[in-house]
Design a protein around this motif. Structure first.
Motif, mmCIF file in Angstrom:
data_model
loop_
_atom_site.group_PDB
_atom_site.id
_atom_site.type_symbol
_atom_site.label_atom_id
_atom_site.label_comp_id
_atom_site.label_asym_id
_atom_site.label_seq_id
_atom_site.Cartn_x
_atom_site.Cartn_y
_atom_site.Cartn_z
ATOM 1 N N GLU A 1 58.015 75.187 -91.293
ATOM 2 C CA GLU A 1 56.583 74.530 -91.482
ATOM 3 C C GLU A 1 55.811 75.408 -90.536
ATOM 4 O O GLU A 1 56.000 75.647 -89.162
ATOM 5 C CB GLU A 1 56.820 73.112 -90.766
ATOM 6 C CG GLU A 1 55.465 72.412 -90.447
ATOM 7 C CD GLU A 1 55.415 71.057 -90.180
ATOM 8 O OE1 GLU A 1 54.947 70.177 -90.728
ATOM 9 O OE2 GLU A 1 55.848 70.728 -89.188
ATOM 10 N N TYR A 2 54.676 75.798 -91.181
ATOM 11 C CA TYR A 2 53.734 76.822 -90.240
ATOM 12 C C TYR A 2 52.854 75.700 -89.666
ATOM 13 O O TYR A 2 52.223 74.892 -90.152
ATOM 14 C CB TYR A 2 52.793 77.609 -91.070
ATOM 15 C CG TYR A 2 53.517 78.770 -91.934
ATOM 16 C CD1 TYR A 2 53.339 79.952 -91.217
ATOM 17 C CD2 TYR A 2 54.493 78.789 -93.031
ATOM 18 C CE1 TYR A 2 54.038 81.103 -91.977
ATOM 19 C CE2 TYR A 2 54.886 79.611 -93.589
ATOM 20 C CZ TYR A 2 54.735 81.001 -92.973
ATOM 21 O OH TYR A 2 55.560 82.077 -93.516
ATOM 22 N N SER B 1 49.356 75.238 -87.607
ATOM 23 C CA SER B 1 48.069 75.682 -87.831
ATOM 24 C C SER B 1 47.336 74.807 -87.529
ATOM 25 O O SER B 1 47.412 73.312 -87.589
ATOM 26 C CB SER B 1 47.768 76.319 -89.126
ATOM 27 O OG SER B 1 47.981 75.505 -90.144
ATOM 28 N N LEU B 2 45.811 75.139 -87.032
ATOM 29 C CA LEU B 2 44.822 74.165 -86.849
ATOM 30 C C LEU B 2 44.264 73.953 -88.274
ATOM 31 O O LEU B 2 43.898 74.755 -89.129
ATOM 32 C CB LEU B 2 43.706 74.902 -86.014
ATOM 33 C CG LEU B 2 42.509 74.260 -85.659
ATOM 34 C CD1 LEU B 2 43.078 73.147 -84.405
ATOM 35 C CD2 LEU B 2 41.544 75.100 -84.687
ATOM 36 N N GLN B 3 44.229 72.812 -88.465
ATOM 37 C CA GLN B 3 43.632 72.182 -90.065
ATOM 38 C C GLN B 3 43.088 70.801 -89.717
ATOM 39 O O GLN B 3 43.073 70.342 -88.589
ATOM 40 C CB GLN B 3 44.915 72.196 -90.852
ATOM 41 C CG GLN B 3 45.910 71.357 -90.564
ATOM 42 C CD GLN B 3 47.288 71.645 -91.249
ATOM 43 O OE1 GLN B 3 47.541 70.687 -91.991
ATOM 44 N NE2 GLN B 3 48.033 72.713 -91.249
ATOM 45 N N SER B 4 42.393 70.227 -90.710
ATOM 46 C CA SER B 4 41.911 69.023 -90.888
ATOM 47 C C SER B 4 42.262 68.228 -91.986
ATOM 48 O O SER B 4 42.410 68.841 -93.274
ATOM 49 C CB SER B 4 40.388 69.114 -91.000
ATOM 50 O OG SER B 4 39.779 67.852 -91.054
ATOM 51 N N MET C 1 43.928 67.037 -88.614
ATOM 52 C CA MET C 1 44.962 67.607 -87.517
ATOM 53 C C MET C 1 46.457 67.419 -87.763
ATOM 54 O O MET C 1 46.731 66.415 -88.005
ATOM 55 C CB MET C 1 44.353 67.102 -86.102
ATOM 56 C CG MET C 1 45.146 68.231 -84.976
ATOM 57 S SD MET C 1 44.622 67.429 -83.407
ATOM 58 C CE MET C 1 42.960 67.582 -83.473
ATOM 59 N N MET C 2 47.058 68.529 -87.720
ATOM 60 C CA MET C 2 48.660 68.464 -87.927
ATOM 61 C C MET C 2 49.231 67.769 -86.708
ATOM 62 O O MET C 2 48.938 67.958 -85.640
ATOM 63 C CB MET C 2 49.142 69.646 -87.984
ATOM 64 C CG MET C 2 50.497 69.919 -88.388
ATOM 65 S SD MET C 2 50.937 71.919 -88.489
ATOM 66 C CE MET C 2 51.993 71.562 -89.841
ATOM 67 N N TYR D 1 48.364 69.556 -83.376
ATOM 68 C CA TYR D 1 48.392 70.996 -83.156
ATOM 69 C C TYR D 1 46.563 71.217 -83.269
ATOM 70 O O TYR D 1 46.076 71.060 -84.587
ATOM 71 C CB TYR D 1 49.130 71.810 -84.350
ATOM 72 C CG TYR D 1 49.035 73.218 -84.179
ATOM 73 C CD1 TYR D 1 50.142 73.630 -83.552
ATOM 74 C CD2 TYR D 1 47.845 73.893 -84.350
ATOM 75 C CE1 TYR D 1 49.999 75.181 -83.332
ATOM 76 C CE2 TYR D 1 48.052 75.171 -84.218
ATOM 77 C CZ TYR D 1 49.107 76.047 -83.461
ATOM 78 O OH TYR D 1 49.167 77.440 -83.383
ATOM 79 N N ALA E 1 46.460 76.081 -80.812
ATOM 80 C CA ALA E 1 45.883 77.340 -81.413
ATOM 81 C C ALA E 1 45.543 78.519 -80.406
ATOM 82 O O ALA E 1 45.784 79.652 -80.678
ATOM 83 C CB ALA E 1 44.835 76.902 -82.565
ATOM 84 N N ILE F 1 48.642 80.938 -85.642
ATOM 85 C CA ILE F 1 49.439 80.067 -86.427
ATOM 86 C C ILE F 1 50.955 80.580 -85.948
ATOM 87 O O ILE F 1 51.286 81.654 -85.874
ATOM 88 C CB ILE F 1 49.324 80.713 -87.883
ATOM 89 C CG1 ILE F 1 48.000 80.225 -88.334
ATOM 90 C CG2 ILE F 1 50.387 80.058 -88.688
ATOM 91 C CD1 ILE F 1 47.518 80.810 -89.712
#
Length: 280
Positions: free
Chosen positions: A204-205, A207-210, A212-213, A238, A243, A265
Motif C-alpha cells: 500500500e502506497y 500518500s497525502l490524499q483526500s 485522508m488515508m 497520513y 508527508a 510517498i
C-alpha cells in the motif's frame, strides 16, 4: 514435480501469456543507462496473474560495479523478498573484450554489493554452462543459481551444483524455466524467508490524499519513524505531518547514500529504508 516460469525482456510482449506459469524473471536494466521500456507493464501483468516476480540486470562488465548495481536497484525498486539476478554472460560487443578474469571479478563484486544493499532479498546469478564451467572458478552465486542448459530436459541441467532454476528451452522466442520447488506457494515462501518479520512492504502506497488515508500500515510506519527519532504523531492518519516527515527522511537518506525520490510517498523503497537504513 517442480514448477515452470519464463524470463522476459523487451523482446517479449508487455503482457505475455502466463498460462501454467508460477514465476517470471524480468529484465529491468543493462549497463549504466538502459532500462527496458516494458518492464513495469510486464511486472504488473505477472503480479496480476499471481506469479512470483524477480528482476535481472545485464552487465557491461567494463563499468564500475557500484554504478551499475545502483542503476539497477534505483530503477527496479524491488520489494523485500523479490529475487534479484545478475545475468552473467558476456558474448556481446560490450563485454567480449573484457578479460575473463575481470568478468569473474565483476560477478563476485556485483553479487556481494547487491546482497549487502538488499539483505532481505534473495540475490542470485544466471549463467550458462560455458560460463559456469570455463569462466567461473569460485562457484559463488550468493543465494541461488539459475543455470541455462537449453536442450536438456527441464530439471536436468547436467550439473552437480545446488541450482534452483533451470532455463531449459528458448523455443518460440521465449526463454522457458523450471524451478525444483513443488508449488508457487513454496517459491513465494522461500523468497519471503529472507525478510525479517514486520519489514515486508504491505503493498500500500502511503500518500497525502483526500479523504485522508488511515490504516494500520500508516500507523506501523509512523511508529517506525518515531522509533528512529523523528517527531511524528502515531495515529494512523497520513496527513501533512507524515508527508513532510517522509520527504525529510527521503532527503536525509539520499544524503547518506540511500537514494530515494523525495516525493513524500512511502512506497517499497522508502518503507525498506525506514527499517533497514542504519540510524545515523
Amino acid at each position: 514435480m517442480g514448477i515452470y516460469g519464463q524470463d522476459w525482456s523487451s523482446y517479449q510482449s508487455a503482457t505475455p501469456d502466463t498460462s501454467g506459469l508460477s514465476f517470471a524473471f524480468i529484465k529491468v536494466t543493462e549497463g549504466l543507462t538502459y532500462a527496458s521500456p516494458v518492464w513495469t507493464a510486464q511486472r504488473d501483468h505477472a503480479r496480476a496473474a499471481g506469479l512470483v516476480v524477480g528482476y535481472y540486470h545485464y552487465p557491461h562488465m567494463a563499468n564500475p560495479v557500484p554504478a551499475e548495481a545502483t542503476h539497477f536497484l534505483s530503477v527496479a525498486q524491488p520489494q523485500p523478498g523479490d529475487p534479484l539476478v545478475l545475468d552473467w554472460e558476456g558474448y556481446d560487443n560490450a563485454n567480449s573484450s573484457v578479460p575473463k578474469a575481470s568478468q569473474l571479478a565483476y560477478k563476485e563484486a556485483w553479487l556481494r554489493y547487491v546482497k549487502q544493499r538488499m539483505p532481505h532479498n534473495p540475490v542470485g546469478m544466471y549463467c550458462n554452462l560455458d560460463y559456469w564451467r570455463h569462466v567461473d572458478t569460485t562457484s559463488y552465486f550468493a543465494d541461488f543459481l539459475w543455470i541455462a542448459t537449453a536442450g536438456l530436459p527441464a530439471g536436468q541441467p547436467g550439473i552437480q551444483a545446488a541450482w534452483l532454476f533451470h532455463q531449459y528451452s528458448d523455443s518460440g522466442g521465449v526463454d522457458r524455466d523450471y524451478c525444483h520447488l513443488d508449488s508457487t506457494g513454496a517459491l513465494r515462501s522461500w523468497a519471503l524467508s529472507f525478510v525479517p518479520s514486520g519489514q515486508v512492504w504491505p503493498g500500500e502506497y502511503l500518500s497525502l490524499q483526500s479523504p485522508m488515508m488511515h490504516s494500520s500500515n500508516v500507523r506501523a510506519w509512523q511508529q517506525r519513524m518515531s522509533d528512529r527519532g523523528w517527531p511524528i504523531a502515531v495515529d494512523g492518519w497520513y496527513g501533512p505531518q507524515s508527508a513532510a516527515t517522509a520527504r525529510a527522511f527521503q532527503n536525509d537518506s539520499t544524503a547518506h547514500g540511500w537514494p530515494l525520490v523525495a516525493d513524500g510517498i512511502v512506497g517499497p523503497e522508502t518503507w525498506r529504508a525506514s527499517w533497514e537504513r542504519p540510524i545515523s
